[in-house]
Design an enzyme around this catalytic site. Structure first.
Site, PDB file in Angstrom:
ATOM      1  N   HIS A 174      33.457 -11.209 -44.068  1.00 32.41           N
ATOM      2  CA  HIS A 174      34.699 -10.545 -43.674  1.00 32.41           C
ATOM      3  C   HIS A 174      35.309 -11.301 -42.513  1.00 32.41           C
ATOM      4  O   HIS A 174      34.619 -11.683 -41.573  1.00 32.41           O
ATOM      5  CB  HIS A 174      34.449  -9.092 -43.255  1.00 32.41           C
ATOM      6  CG  HIS A 174      35.681  -8.415 -42.735  1.00 32.41           C
ATOM      7  ND1 HIS A 174      36.653  -7.920 -43.577  1.00 32.41           N
ATOM      8  CD2 HIS A 174      36.131  -8.199 -41.474  1.00 32.41           C
ATOM      9  CE1 HIS A 174      37.634  -7.407 -42.852  1.00 32.41           C
ATOM     10  NE2 HIS A 174      37.348  -7.560 -41.569  1.00 32.41           N
ATOM     11  N   ASP A 219      39.241   6.244 -43.588  1.00 30.61           N
ATOM     12  CA  ASP A 219      39.705   5.088 -42.823  1.00 30.61           C
ATOM     13  C   ASP A 219      41.199   4.858 -43.038  1.00 30.61           C
ATOM     14  O   ASP A 219      41.932   4.561 -42.086  1.00 30.61           O
ATOM     15  CB  ASP A 219      38.924   3.836 -43.229  1.00 30.61           C
ATOM     16  CG  ASP A 219      39.445   2.603 -42.520  1.00 30.61           C
ATOM     17  OD1 ASP A 219      39.350   2.559 -41.282  1.00 30.61           O
ATOM     18  OD2 ASP A 219      39.979   1.710 -43.183  1.00 30.61           O
ATOM     19  N   LYS A 276      34.210   0.030 -44.518  1.00 27.25           N
ATOM     20  CA  LYS A 276      34.626  -0.589 -45.786  1.00 27.25           C
ATOM     21  C   LYS A 276      33.612  -1.620 -46.265  1.00 27.25           C
ATOM     22  O   LYS A 276      33.321  -1.720 -47.458  1.00 27.25           O
ATOM     23  CB  LYS A 276      36.017  -1.212 -45.637  1.00 27.25           C
ATOM     24  CG  LYS A 276      37.125  -0.187 -45.408  1.00 27.25           C
ATOM     25  CD  LYS A 276      38.501  -0.787 -45.564  1.00 27.25           C
ATOM     26  CE  LYS A 276      38.877  -1.711 -44.451  1.00 27.25           C
ATOM     27  NZ  LYS A 276      39.252  -1.037 -43.203  1.00 27.25           N
ATOM     28  N   SER A 278      36.155   1.110 -38.577  1.00 23.14           N
ATOM     29  CA  SER A 278      37.083   0.873 -39.688  1.00 23.14           C
ATOM     30  C   SER A 278      36.607  -0.290 -40.551  1.00 23.14           C
ATOM     31  O   SER A 278      36.498  -0.183 -41.780  1.00 23.14           O
ATOM     32  CB  SER A 278      38.484   0.582 -39.134  1.00 23.14           C
ATOM     33  OG  SER A 278      39.364   0.202 -40.171  1.00 23.14           O
ATOM     34  N   ARG A 311      46.440   5.856 -36.220  1.00 27.13           N
ATOM     35  CA  ARG A 311      46.268   4.968 -35.068  1.00 27.13           C
ATOM     36  C   ARG A 311      47.460   4.042 -34.918  1.00 27.13           C
ATOM     37  O   ARG A 311      47.881   3.724 -33.800  1.00 27.13           O
ATOM     38  CB  ARG A 311      44.985   4.151 -35.232  1.00 27.13           C
ATOM     39  CG  ARG A 311      43.707   4.970 -35.043  1.00 27.13           C
ATOM     40  CD  ARG A 311      42.492   4.224 -35.573  1.00 27.13           C
ATOM     41  NE  ARG A 311      42.377   2.917 -34.965  1.00 27.13           N
ATOM     42  CZ  ARG A 311      41.832   1.851 -35.562  1.00 27.13           C
ATOM     43  NH1 ARG A 311      41.362   1.963 -36.803  1.00 27.13           N
ATOM     44  NH2 ARG A 311      41.763   0.705 -34.953  1.00 27.13           N
TER      45      ARG A 311
END
Length: 432
Positions: A82, A161, A187, A183, A168
């Site tokens: 990621h 999320d 995922k 967050s 947010r």
């Protein structure tokens, strides 16, 4: 248990229990806790922070608000990566095929681009026919068969999320490190991989502007992942200039293809080898990063990484001939040379500004759902520490509109120069 009591407890700086966090996230997800109460809690978290244990509980609560992929039917260790988002970051298009070509299972769900950062899905869709939407069953069978799948999100992963982020975004609480960490990790954990490598960007083109903040975020995400039984690595990488040379969807796919042929830019190739090496070690194929790197370079030299990218494209209904003949990608109508306004060594390239220019050209989105132009973008001709003479070409702009005076001016302003070379480093830190 009442939502207001949980808000007050966090407002006053006390640690929330697992039961309190689970209650709040479940209520927020099913609508029994209102947006304004969730906004109050996120603001309290923004100011008071969270312990590592609280952040782990929050991640798990968000994770279990929806589906969790069961990848147990995929043989062997499943790896994933990621990136926290950068300009010119097409790393998944190289890392995935390289790792999969060694028989390691690379099962990845990616996102779309928004703002100055490009999304892997948009880049893949520059390849005619490529289908990002495949079923969970097909996802699993494809990874078993060819070792890799790169798809959009399947099922309803971490719906809390999505709701929390929307809140947010409009309440000034995006920059909270525990909220960012939960967050991202909710995922990643919902996607089911056994080993995860996080590429945490640092600098002008990144969300985290300083090494200190990026380190805090990376350490928290690594600890959350470990607490949930995952093999975790985080690499802090420099985003004070775009990664590689190409910025824009087709242009970045072409650069990824060239990298798998062994012709990639030095910095981009280095990052791909670094991330992939950690995943190879995590897969238990070899014990050291040095051994992993040798194997990966071998897969570039023998073109097996390139062949695996073609297999991926074909499996997901794309035209794999583009992988072997990248000249087939459509060209933008116009190609403009952008000349330097000063001379000297390039000391800095504002990655955020470059990303914004690409967005102005149509390569990115300013809001969800906007169409993008896959052909347009920027190819840098000069990088940090390169010597530039006055009026020398620093970049090329590929555009489908003729009048780009503003884009040229903004790109020129993105470059800074100095009399002497500067100290620039790509890999800033590795956290395990």
């Amino acid at each position: 248990m009442r939502a207001v009591d949980i808000i007050i407890k966090k407002r006053d700086g006390f640690e929330l229990s697992k039961e309190e966090i689970d209650f709040f996230i479940q209520g927020f997800t099913d609508g029994t806790i209102d947006n304004y109460q969730a906004s109050a809690l996120t603001m309290a978290i923004y100011f008071k922070g969270m312990t590592e244990q609280e952040a782990t509980y929050l991640t798990e609560a968000i994770l279990h608000s929806g589906d969790v992929l069961d990848l147990s039917k995929i043989n062997g260790i499943k790896v994933d990566k990621h990136s926290t988002g950068g300009v010119g970051d097409k790393t998944s298009l190289v890392v995935g095929p390289l790792v999969a070509s060694l028989g390691i299972k690379f099962a990845k769900m990616s996102g779309r681009g928004l703002g100055h950062t490009g999304g892997t899905l948009d880049k893949l869709e520059a390849i005619p026919g490529y289908d990002i939407n495949i079923s969970e069953e097909d996802f699993i069978s494809q990874v078993n068969e060819i070792g890799i799948a790169l798809v959009g999100q399947t099922g309803e992963l971490a719906p809390a999320d999505k709701k929390l982020y929307a809140l947010r975004d409009v309440t000034g609480t995006v920059e909270s490190i525990p909220l960012i960490a939960s967050s991202i990790m909710s995922k990643k954990l919902a996607s089911g991989a056994d080993a995860i490598c996080l590429d945490v960007k640092v600098g002008s083109g990144a969300f985290m502007k300083t090494v200190e903040k990026a380190t805090t975020l990376a350490e928290l995400m690594v600890q959350i992942g470990k607490a949930c039984g995952k093999d975790m690595t985080a690499i802090l990488t420099n985003m004070d200039e775009p990664l590689g040379l190409a910025v824009g969807n087709s242009l970045e796919v072409i650069e990824a293809i060239e990298t798998l042929k062994g012709n990639g830019p030095k910095d981009f190739t280095e990052l791909c080898l670094e991330v992939a090496s950690h995943l190879v070690v995590a897969s238990k194929l070899v014990k050291s990063l040095e051994e992993a790197r040798k194997l990966l370079i071998q897969q570039i030299n023998n073109k097996e990484g390139l062949d695996t990218l073609a297999k991926l494209v074909k499996a997901q209904k794309g035209d794999d001939s583009y992988i072997y003949h990248p000249e087939k990608f459509p060209n933008a109508k116009y190609k403009f040379s952008v000349e330097a306004t000063s001379k000297g060594y390039v000391s800095h390239i504002d990655a955020l500004a470059i990303g914004n220019v690409a967005m102005m050209l149509g390569a990115g989105r300013s809001k969800i759902g906007e169409n993008i132009d896959h052909a347009v973008g920027i190819v840098l001709n000069k990088k940090v520490n390169d010597l530039v003479l006055e009026n020398e070409t620093i970049a090329y702009i590929y555009s489908n509109k003729e009048d780009i005076k503003e884009e040229i001016m903004e790109l020129q302003k993105a470059y800074s120069y100095s009399k002497n070379p500067v100290d620039s480093k790509l890999i800033l830190k590795v956290i395990k």
